[in-house]
Design an enzyme around this catalytic site. Sequence first.
Site, short mmCIF file in Angstrom:
data_model
loop_
_atom_site.label_atom_id
_atom_site.label_comp_id
_atom_site.label_asym_id
_atom_site.label_seq_id
_atom_site.Cartn_x
_atom_site.Cartn_y
_atom_site.Cartn_z
CD GLU A 54 0.98 -5.13 9.45
OE1 GLU A 54 1.05 -4.44 10.50
OE2 GLU A 54 0.27 -4.81 8.49
CG ASP A 89 -1.68 -1.27 1.36
OD1 ASP A 89 -1.50 -2.17 0.53
OD2 ASP A 89 -2.47 -1.36 2.30
C1 9WN Z 1 -5.34 -1.98 3.46
C2 9WN Z 1 -4.13 -6.85 5.70
C3 9WN Z 1 -3.62 -5.80 4.74
C4 9WN Z 1 -2.65 -6.41 3.70
C5 9WN Z 1 -1.93 -5.35 2.91
C6 9WN Z 1 -1.27 -4.37 3.88
C7 9WN Z 1 -2.33 -3.75 4.80
C8 9WN Z 1 -4.45 -2.47 4.60
C9 9WN Z 1 -4.16 -1.31 5.53
O1 9WN Z 1 -2.97 -4.79 5.52
O2 9WN Z 1 -3.25 -3.03 4.01
O3 9WN Z 1 -5.73 -3.05 2.66
O4 9WN Z 1 -5.09 -0.90 6.24
O5 9WN Z 1 -3.01 -0.80 5.54
O6 9WN Z 1 -0.57 -3.36 3.22
O7 9WN Z 1 -0.97 -5.96 2.07
O8 9WN Z 1 -3.37 -7.24 2.84
O9 9WN Z 1 -3.06 -7.56 6.27
#
Ligand code: 9WN
Length: 451
Positions: free
Chosen positions: A414, A171
């Site tokens: 994470e 992201d």
């Molecule tokens: C938005 C859930 C997700 C991952 C993504 C990571 C993060 C979300 C956020 O978390 O994204 O989708 O709120 O930052 O970047 O890769 O799927 O773990």
Amino acid sequence: MNPLVAEARSVLDGNWTDGATKPAPALYPHQWSWDSAFVAIGNRHHRWERAVAELRSLFDAQWPNGLVPHIVFSDVDGDYFPSPAFWQADVVTGTGATVRTSGICQPPVHATALRLVIDAASAGGIDRSRVDAALAELVPRLAAWHDYLHRDRAVAGPLVEIWHPWESGMDNSPVWDAPLAALRFGPDDVPDFQRVDTEHANAADRPTDDDYDRYAYLVANLRAEGYRPANPAGLPFRVADVLFNSALVRAERDLAVLIELAGGNGAERSRLADRVADAIETQLWDEEAGLYLDRDQVAGAPIPVRISGGLMPLLLGSTNRARTAALIDTLLSDFAVPVAGTGAGPGREAGGVAVLTVPVDAPDFDATRYWRGPSWINMMWLLAEGLDSCGEAEVAARVRRGVWELVSSAGFAEYFDPRRGLALGGADGRFSWSAALLIDIAERFGASAGD
Ligand code: 9WN
């Protein structure tokens, strides 16, 4: 059982919520698309039915046009931004409020996950009838998902496009800085919202408020057109992403195998895979950068930012030895670092390595901020798979060993700062895919990843 594997299983069990697995207890309390694929890859070894249920839950939320949404919301509300009320997916799709989802997608790694789940069935003593049922249920849905991507997202085809940074899964990568900076909008174009993420993770490591304004603007813009824009070529954010397209090629090839297992003919899926693979080679390779670069389809130019996602065409298997050699050179020289405390030397020496998301000497490197430098287990797992399919088992083993070392030293975080052996991201440190992919590595290559 190895204690780290036992702990990994308990992380997955703890995050399981009767049908699907949360990526993290507090920060991500719903189902996420590519997270669920990685979770299924871990669960397949000891909870086979749960691995299938995980994918079923996600595909139960598939839209009529084939899109697999990046979030499927559980019943809990108000604990994540953007919430179902922000996405309004039920309204725009007319599917009713029974399944509440986001309106965008994530990298298509699901057919790859299902193929691995099916592969694990016989070792797990699963009945052939259960395997056939899973294939019958999921293969047509996987095909509809890939068809959506080729039909709606290959705007300047055959490469498929992402329309929001969240669709990349990476992201907050520096790759998005220029396309996001180029967006033109006024304060009235950004709907009101309240961030929740910074309550569960260090705010200094998360994207900035300015980034979030741009994320919200892009959602509002897509939402206004029911996430099915009449003129996709006019969208303000359109990127042909290397990881997304590489994952699609791999997934199409895995889907072809699944179709054959189900008694069908996978030739058309293989043909689609080859078309995208050719386009990756002709449009995204950058000789000077020593890897593949994303392409900004709005600006009509490559985005000159080197990230580990640019190594993902390894997943295509080695079709061009010179490029594979260049990618491995780039990986070992610029992205691979030893994990602190292991006594290993630089990436070129033998031993486990962690893979950074951005090279340390890049101007935008940040040791702790989301996707702007630190190591993520899913990226390392994907790269190791790719290295194996290129016949580079030794380098693959070093990357898998790095996964083991990261988790041994810092837990099921994470993401990680490997140079300091630090756990980063969601404060509870019980992140599902870090656990799932460690299990997969231990089951296939031995505890300690092949020691
Ligand atoms: C938005 C859930 C997700 C991952 C993504 C990571 C993060 C979300 C956020 O978390 O994204 O989708 O709120 O930052 O970047 O890769 O799927 O773990």
